[in-house]
Write an enzyme that holds these catalytic residues in place. Structure first.
Site, PDB file in Angstrom:
ATOM      1  N   HIS A  37      24.807  13.469  39.034  1.00  0.00           N
ATOM      2  CA  HIS A  37      23.872  14.588  38.808  1.00  0.00           C
ATOM      3  C   HIS A  37      22.689  14.119  37.959  1.00  0.00           C
ATOM      4  O   HIS A  37      21.537  14.467  38.225  1.00  0.00           O
ATOM      5  CB  HIS A  37      24.566  15.723  38.040  1.00  0.00           C
ATOM      6  CG  HIS A  37      25.673  16.413  38.768  1.00  0.00           C
ATOM      7  ND1 HIS A  37      26.976  16.352  38.350  1.00  0.00           N
ATOM      8  CD2 HIS A  37      25.678  17.206  39.868  1.00  0.00           C
ATOM      9  CE1 HIS A  37      27.736  17.086  39.158  1.00  0.00           C
ATOM     10  NE2 HIS A  37      26.974  17.603  40.089  1.00  0.00           N
ATOM     11  N   SER A 187      32.469  16.257  40.665  1.00  0.00           N
ATOM     12  CA  SER A 187      33.046  17.155  39.658  1.00  0.00           C
ATOM     13  C   SER A 187      34.531  17.360  39.932  1.00  0.00           C
ATOM     14  O   SER A 187      35.331  17.500  39.011  1.00  0.00           O
ATOM     15  CB  SER A 187      32.335  18.510  39.699  1.00  0.00           C
ATOM     16  OG  SER A 187      30.946  18.316  39.606  1.00  0.00           O
ATOM     17  N   ARG A 188      34.894  17.358  41.213  1.00  0.00           N
ATOM     18  CA  ARG A 188      36.297  17.616  41.564  1.00  0.00           C
ATOM     19  C   ARG A 188      37.219  16.464  41.160  1.00  0.00           C
ATOM     20  O   ARG A 188      38.430  16.643  41.085  1.00  0.00           O
ATOM     21  CB  ARG A 188      36.440  17.894  43.060  1.00  0.00           C
ATOM     22  CG  ARG A 188      35.899  19.267  43.454  1.00  0.00           C
ATOM     23  CD  ARG A 188      36.221  19.602  44.899  1.00  0.00           C
ATOM     24  NE  ARG A 188      35.786  20.944  45.258  1.00  0.00           N
ATOM     25  CZ  ARG A 188      34.562  21.261  45.666  1.00  0.00           C
ATOM     26  NH1 ARG A 188      33.645  20.319  45.767  1.00  0.00           N
ATOM     27  NH2 ARG A 188      34.252  22.508  45.966  1.00  0.00           N
TER      28      ARG A 188
HETATM   29  P1  AMP Z   1      27.281  19.809  42.938  1.00  0.00           P
HETATM   30  O1  AMP Z   1      27.267  20.115  41.475  1.00  0.00           O
HETATM   31  O2  AMP Z   1      28.504  19.149  43.415  1.00  0.00           O
HETATM   32  O3  AMP Z   1      26.849  21.006  43.768  1.00  0.00           O
HETATM   33  O4  AMP Z   1      26.134  18.716  43.156  1.00  0.00           O
HETATM   34  C1  AMP Z   1      24.813  18.949  42.770  1.00  0.00           C
HETATM   35  C2  AMP Z   1      23.934  17.883  43.373  1.00  0.00           C
HETATM   36  O5  AMP Z   1      24.333  16.600  42.858  1.00  0.00           O
HETATM   37  C3  AMP Z   1      24.053  17.822  44.895  1.00  0.00           C
HETATM   38  O6  AMP Z   1      22.774  17.606  45.462  1.00  0.00           O
HETATM   39  C4  AMP Z   1      24.964  16.648  45.092  1.00  0.00           C
HETATM   40  O7  AMP Z   1      24.806  16.016  46.348  1.00  0.00           O
HETATM   41  C5  AMP Z   1      24.556  15.730  43.961  1.00  0.00           C
HETATM   42  N1  AMP Z   1      25.635  14.795  43.667  1.00  0.00           N
HETATM   43  C6  AMP Z   1      26.950  15.079  43.528  1.00  0.00           C
HETATM   44  N2  AMP Z   1      27.665  13.961  43.336  1.00  0.00           N
HETATM   45  C7  AMP Z   1      26.789  12.932  43.376  1.00  0.00           C
HETATM   46  C8  AMP Z   1      26.911  11.508  43.248  1.00  0.00           C
HETATM   47  N3  AMP Z   1      28.097  10.915  43.079  1.00  0.00           N
HETATM   48  N4  AMP Z   1      25.781  10.759  43.319  1.00  0.00           N
HETATM   49  C9  AMP Z   1      24.574  11.349  43.507  1.00  0.00           C
HETATM   50  N5  AMP Z   1      24.395  12.682  43.630  1.00  0.00           N
HETATM   51  C10 AMP Z   1      25.478  13.461  43.572  1.00  0.00           C
END
Ligand code: AMP
Length: 282
Positions: A37, A187-188
């Site tokens: 993130h 996050s998971r």
């Molecule tokens: P989320 O909080 O899972 O909805 O993710 C928020 C944003 O962070 C989304 O655009 C995800 O694709 C991105 N994201 C999540 N995990 C990663 C990662 N390992 N590397 C880069 N971006 C990520």
């Protein structure tokens, strides 16, 4: 960093920044932030933008109620990480702020993209994603929207929604950040116990194995072999797909030139993990 909970307050601040000639970058998240993130925040800051990050666990995109209930919440740590990264504004809306009573539920014509892979295994998920991102784009009106390649199909779905709704923001997709052993940061991952965490390395390995062995000709056997390996290691595999990188249509015979992506979704216990790797870019 300014912490904002209402749309009015957010728009006062973004208007002031726009008047001052600053571009606005937006990073939507569901919190439990990790370096993946933060790489999106860094990219916006490096572009010199006023960086708006949202943390909102969007109920509309959870097809599984227990996944929603168990979604990790680490807000204090998130705030520290965002402060450290120089994020300018954290938008923390409540559910009633984004979905007030009587809110009209738009339906987005996502077509094929919604019927395959994540769309197939998580019915309604992408409608929920589009619903919230459409709102964020209308509220924040960013110049640039930052998304992660980790959610490959989501990037394509959001691009389609933006075209349908006429959103003007430019989309920047950042590469997937991984742990040292290759596990895609997520996050998971916080929900994995020690044994599951160690075994989770097999998920990215299944993709890198495909990347290493892919050759022109029939590629179905490769995906099947990876599914069998993961299953043998105790994962419950929703799919492993070798697909066209531009359309996500499954590819059975590869001509050696078509850009491909391999995508996986698999459960370790109750925790559903996804990942993807580009196999070949022309
Ligand atoms: P989320 O909080 O899972 O909805 O993710 C928020 C944003 O962070 C989304 O655009 C995800 O694709 C991105 N994201 C999540 N995990 C990663 C990662 N390992 N590397 C880069 N971006 C990520």
């Amino acid at each position: 960093m300014i912490l904002v909970k209402t749309i009015e307050h957010l728009q006062e601040i973004t208007a002031l920044n726009r008047e001052a000639g600053r571009q606005i970058g937006m990073v939507p998240t569901m919190g439990a932030l990790h370096p993946g993130h933060i790489s999106l925040i860094n990219s916006s800051k490096q572009a010199g933008e006023y960086c708006v990050c949202s943390i909102f666990i969007n109920p509309a995109q959870f097809n599984d109620p227990s996944d929603f209930e168990k979604y990790p919440v680490t807000i204090e740590e998130d705030i520290d990480l965002l402060e450290g990264a120089g994020c300018d504004l954290l938008f923390l809306p409540g559910v009633a702020t984004l979905y007030p009573a009587g809110d009209i539920k738009k339906v987005f014509d996502l077509g094929y993209l919604e019927q395959i892979l994540e769309g197939k295994y998580r019915p309604g998920h992408f409608q929920g994603v589009c619903r919230v991102v459409d709102k964020f784009l209308s509220i924040v009106r960013p110049d640039r929207l930052y998304l992660g390649q980790k959610d490959y199909q989501q990037c394509m779905v959001v691009r389609k929604m933006m075209a349908l709704e006429g959103h003007q923001a430019e989309m920047t997709i950042m590469p997937t950040l991984r742990e040292a052993d290759g596990l895609a940061m997520s996050s998971r991952n916080l929900r994995l116990n020690d044994t599951q965490r160690k075994q989770a390395i097999a998920i990215s390995r299944s993709l890198y194995d495909i990347k290493e062995h892919i050759a022109p000709g029939n590629v179905e056997g490769l995906a099947e072999r990876s599914i069998a390996k993961l299953t043998a290691q105790g994962f419950n595999v929703d799919y492993i797909s070798i697909a066209d990188a531009g359309t996500l249509e499954p590819v059975t015979d590869w001509d050696g030139r078509q850009a491909l992506v391999a995508l996986v979704a698999a459960y370790s216990g109750e925790v559903r993990l996804i990942d993807n790797v580009l196999l070949h870019a022309p």
